[in-house]
Design an enzyme around this catalytic site. Structure first.
Site, PDB file in Angstrom:
ATOM      1  N   ILE A  72       0.897  -1.161   0.000  1.00 27.50           N
ATOM      2  CA  ILE A  72       0.000   0.000   0.000  1.00 27.50           C
ATOM      3  C   ILE A  72       0.932   1.207   0.000  1.00 27.50           C
ATOM      4  O   ILE A  72       1.910   1.246   0.752  1.00 27.50           O
ATOM      5  CB  ILE A  72      -0.955   0.011   1.225  1.00 27.50           C
ATOM      6  CG1 ILE A  72      -1.869   1.258   1.216  1.00 27.50           C
ATOM      7  CG2 ILE A  72      -0.197  -0.062   2.554  1.00 27.50           C
ATOM      8  CD1 ILE A  72      -2.968   1.216   2.306  1.00 27.50           C
ATOM      9  N   SER A  73       0.661   2.180  -0.872  1.00 24.59           N
ATOM     10  CA  SER A  73       1.547   3.334  -0.993  1.00 24.59           C
ATOM     11  C   SER A  73       1.579   4.150   0.295  1.00 24.59           C
ATOM     12  O   SER A  73       0.629   4.154   1.084  1.00 24.59           O
ATOM     13  CB  SER A  73       1.097   4.231  -2.138  1.00 24.59           C
ATOM     14  OG  SER A  73       1.158   3.545  -3.363  1.00 24.59           O
ATOM     15  N   GLN A  74       2.682   4.869   0.458  1.00 24.11           N
ATOM     16  CA  GLN A  74       2.859   5.781   1.590  1.00 24.11           C
ATOM     17  C   GLN A  74       1.808   6.897   1.476  1.00 24.11           C
ATOM     18  O   GLN A  74       1.586   7.425   0.376  1.00 24.11           O
ATOM     19  CB  GLN A  74       4.264   6.354   1.434  1.00 24.11           C
ATOM     20  CG  GLN A  74       4.767   7.179   2.553  1.00 24.11           C
ATOM     21  CD  GLN A  74       6.035   7.939   2.124  1.00 24.11           C
ATOM     22  OE1 GLN A  74       6.612   7.659   1.078  1.00 24.11           O
ATOM     23  NE2 GLN A  74       6.421   8.884   2.940  1.00 24.11           N
TER      24      GLN A  74
END
Ligand code: SAH
Length: 227
Positions: A72-74
Site C-alpha cells: 500500500i503506498s505511503q
C-alpha cells in the site's frame, strides 16, 4: 462524488479519527497544500485496507505490505500524486493503473465522479472490491488486466494515475489521455525512480519531472517483463 457521512454512520470511520487527524497534520507539514485532498484522506480510513496485524501502523506515513509482493503506498505519495493530478480543479473520470488494496482508488472516489481502476493480480482486486463495498464507494469500476494497455473501451480519460513504476511511459496510456489531460506516473527501476507529470494540450504532449519516488514494478506489455 460520494457522500462520506455514511462512513461515520456505519461506525467504520470513528475509531481511528484522532490518529488520522495526526497523519493529516503531518502531510500538511510535509508540504501537501490541497485541502480538498487532505479532507478526503481525513475521511477514508486507511486501516481497513491492510491486514489487521499491521493496524497499529495504518496511520504512520509509510508503505506497508499487502501480500503478493505488493504494498500500500505511503500516504504522503498518495496525497502528492492526487494533488498533482487535481491541480486545484475538480476531477471527473480518472483511470488508475495498479489498484493494489484500493486505498488510492478510494481517495480518488471521494474526489471524482468515477474512477476506473485496473489491477493485474486477481486476489488483490477481489479484496479491494470488498473494501469498496464496505465503504459504500459505488463509483469505482474495476477489472483484472494488464493496465499498461489502459482501458480503451472507457477512454479518453482527463486524468490518469499509475501507481507502479515501469521502464518508460506506456504509449497506450498517452493515447487514452484526453486533450486536455494530465497523467502522473513513476518511471524507473529499483536504482531510482522519478514521478513524471505528462500533460496533453492542443495535441502536444509535455513531460516534467516532479520528484524522486519508490514504487513496486509495473509489470506488463508496456512495463517490465514478469519475473
Ligand atoms: N494504488 C495502490 C498501490 C498498489 S502497489 C495503493 O493505493 O496503495 C501497485 C500495484 O500495481 C500492485 O498491486 C501491482 O500488482 C499492480 N500492477 C503492477 N503492474 C500492473 C499492470 N501492468 N497492470 C495493473 N496493475 C499492475
Amino acid at each position: 462524488m460520494v457522500d462520506l457521512t455514511n462512513l461515520r454512520h456505519a461506525g467504520i470511520g470513528m475509531t481511528s479519527a484522532r490518529t488520522r487527524g495526526r497523519l493529516i497534520e503531518r502531510l500538511r507539514n510535509e508540504g501537501i497544500k490541497d485541502e480538498t485532498v487532505l479532507a478526503a484522506m481525513n475521511e477514508i480510513p486507511r486501516h481497513i485496507f491492510i491486514d489487521e496485524a499491521l493496524g497499529t501502523r495504518a496511520y504512520d506515513d509509510v508503505s506497508l505490505p499487502i501480500g503478493h509482493g505488493q504494498t500500500i503506498s505511503q500516504p504522503y505519495i498518495v496525497a502528492r500524486m492526487t494533488e498533482v493530478l487535481r491541480n486545484g480543479k475538480q476531477l471527473n473520470r480518472v483511470l488508475e493503473i495498479g489498484t493494489g488494496c484500493g486505498y488510492q482508488s478510494a481517495i480518488l472516489a471521494a474526489l471524482c465522479e468515477r474512477v476506473y481502476t485496473v489491477e493485474r493480480i486477481k486476489p488483490l482486486l477481489a479484496r479491494a472490491r470488498r473494501t469498496f463495498d464496505r465503504l459504500q464507494l459505488y463509483n469505482i469500476m474495476s477489472k483484472v488486466a494488464d493496465g499498461t494497455e489502459g482501458w480503451p473501451e472507457n477512454a479518453p480519460f482527463a486524468a490518469i494515475i499509475v501507481t507502479a513504476a515501469g521502464p518508460l511511459i506506456p504509449q497506450p496510456l498517452v493515447d487514452q489521455l484526453a486533450d486536455p489531460g494530465v497523467m502522473v506516473l513513476p518511471v524507473g527501476d529499483r536504482e531510482g525512480q522519478t514521478l513524471m507529470l505528462v500533460r496533453k494540450e492542443g495535441g502536444e504532449v509535455t513531460i516534467t519531472a516532479v520528484e524522486s519516488v519508490c514504487f513496486v514494478k509495473l509489470v506488463g506489455t508496456h512495463g517490465w517483463k514478469a519475473a
